[in-house]
Enzyme design. Structure first.
Site, PDB file in Angstrom:
ATOM      1  N   LEU A   1       5.103   4.007   7.195  1.00  0.00           N
ATOM      2  CA  LEU A   1       5.597   4.886   6.142  1.00  0.00           C
ATOM      3  C   LEU A   1       5.515   4.265   4.744  1.00  0.00           C
ATOM      4  O   LEU A   1       6.155   4.747   3.814  1.00  0.00           O
ATOM      5  CB  LEU A   1       7.015   5.346   6.467  1.00  0.00           C
ATOM      6  CG  LEU A   1       7.139   6.138   7.774  1.00  0.00           C
ATOM      7  CD1 LEU A   1       8.588   6.506   8.049  1.00  0.00           C
ATOM      8  CD2 LEU A   1       6.255   7.369   7.771  1.00  0.00           C
ATOM      9  N   CYS A   2       4.712   3.214   4.606  1.00  0.00           N
ATOM     10  CA  CYS A   2       4.483   2.613   3.283  1.00  0.00           C
ATOM     11  C   CYS A   2       3.321   3.315   2.596  1.00  0.00           C
ATOM     12  O   CYS A   2       2.319   3.639   3.234  1.00  0.00           O
ATOM     13  CB  CYS A   2       4.151   1.126   3.415  1.00  0.00           C
ATOM     14  SG  CYS A   2       5.565   0.089   3.710  1.00  0.00           S
ATOM     15  N   HIS A   3       3.455   3.516   1.297  1.00  0.00           N
ATOM     16  CA  HIS A   3       2.358   4.074   0.506  1.00  0.00           C
ATOM     17  C   HIS A   3       1.331   2.977   0.222  1.00  0.00           C
ATOM     18  O   HIS A   3       1.691   1.800   0.164  1.00  0.00           O
ATOM     19  CB  HIS A   3       2.879   4.597  -0.845  1.00  0.00           C
ATOM     20  CG  HIS A   3       3.697   5.830  -0.716  1.00  0.00           C
ATOM     21  ND1 HIS A   3       5.050   5.789  -0.451  1.00  0.00           N
ATOM     22  CD2 HIS A   3       3.372   7.144  -0.805  1.00  0.00           C
ATOM     23  CE1 HIS A   3       5.512   7.029  -0.399  1.00  0.00           C
ATOM     24  NE2 HIS A   3       4.525   7.864  -0.604  1.00  0.00           N
TER      25      HIS A   3
ATOM     26  N   GLU B   1       5.430  -5.211   0.388  1.00  0.00           N
ATOM     27  CA  GLU B   1       4.235  -6.026   0.184  1.00  0.00           C
ATOM     28  C   GLU B   1       4.599  -7.500   0.016  1.00  0.00           C
ATOM     29  O   GLU B   1       3.966  -8.386   0.607  1.00  0.00           O
ATOM     30  CB  GLU B   1       3.441  -5.514  -1.025  1.00  0.00           C
ATOM     31  CG  GLU B   1       2.688  -4.225  -0.778  1.00  0.00           C
ATOM     32  CD  GLU B   1       3.548  -2.959  -0.673  1.00  0.00           C
ATOM     33  OE1 GLU B   1       3.002  -1.903  -0.294  1.00  0.00           O
ATOM     34  OE2 GLU B   1       4.764  -3.004  -0.967  1.00  0.00           O
TER      35      GLU B   1
ATOM     36  N   ASP C   1       0.608 -20.623  13.312  1.00  0.00           N
ATOM     37  CA  ASP C   1      -0.614 -20.554  14.120  1.00  0.00           C
ATOM     38  C   ASP C   1      -1.485 -21.793  13.949  1.00  0.00           C
ATOM     39  O   ASP C   1      -2.027 -22.318  14.913  1.00  0.00           O
ATOM     40  CB  ASP C   1      -1.420 -19.303  13.749  1.00  0.00           C
ATOM     41  CG  ASP C   1      -2.732 -19.244  14.511  1.00  0.00           C
ATOM     42  OD1 ASP C   1      -2.697 -19.247  15.765  1.00  0.00           O
ATOM     43  OD2 ASP C   1      -3.800 -19.217  13.858  1.00  0.00           O
TER      44      ASP C   1
END
Length: 173
Positions: free
Chosen positions: A75-77, A114, A128
């Site tokens: 639901l992020c623009h 973001e 990692d």
């Protein structure tokens, strides 16, 4: 209690309508930490990890994550980011690396996600790249430090350095 903007009247998920929102300069800063073994931290600093330069790779991964947040979080623009900056602070005393991201744009909606995505992926990339030598690492304290722009104005975390400096200055007056 504030109404959740990603939920419609029926209770279904929805993309928030930002059609009528003004375009403003927006900025978000996020931070997070990874704790490592002392030896692992030394290997990173000496650039002796077999997979390569850990912090440079993590920085690039964080930048990519910020740019692709709208693809990862439903639901992020999509936001046209104008600046992404990622920095690492090595704390030898506590065997940690603190990562901070700063994102900027001119948009109709904020970019907290973001900045937070950048931190998460940068720290996961460190994990990692060094997991072969250290599986005891702990990623923690991922949080929004500050955000500005838009209707809701400026937010500064009570735990941020800026807030602590302001609080100290107020006590002196």
């Amino acid at each position: 209690m504030k109404k959740l903007t990603h939920i419609n009247q029926k209770g279904d998920a929805q993309l928030v309508d930002i059609t009528d929102k003004a375009i403003t300069h927006r900025k978000a800063i996020a931070e997070g930490t990874i704790q490592l073994n002392k030896e692992t931290l030394k290997l990173i600093q000496a650039n002796l990890i077999k997979k390569g330069d850990v912090l440079s790779t993590a920085k690039i991964a964080g930048i990519q994550a910020a740019k692709k947040t709208w693809e990862l979080i439903p639901l992020c623009h999509s936001i046209n980011l104008t600046k992404i900056d990622i920095n690492f602070n090595i704390d030898k005393k506590n065997n940690t690396i603190v990562c901070q991201s700063s994102c900027e744009c001119f948009a109709q909606t904020g970019l907290e996600m973001e900045a937070l995505s950048a931190i998460s992926i940068a720290l996961l990339t460190i994990y990692d790249m060094v997991k072969a030598v250290d599986r005891t690492m702990v990623i923690s304290n991922i949080h929004l430090v500050e955000k500005s722009g838009g209707r809701s104005g400026t937010y500064v975390s009570k735990d941020s350095v800026k807030a602590k400096v302001k609080k100290t200055a107020n006590k002196k007056t």
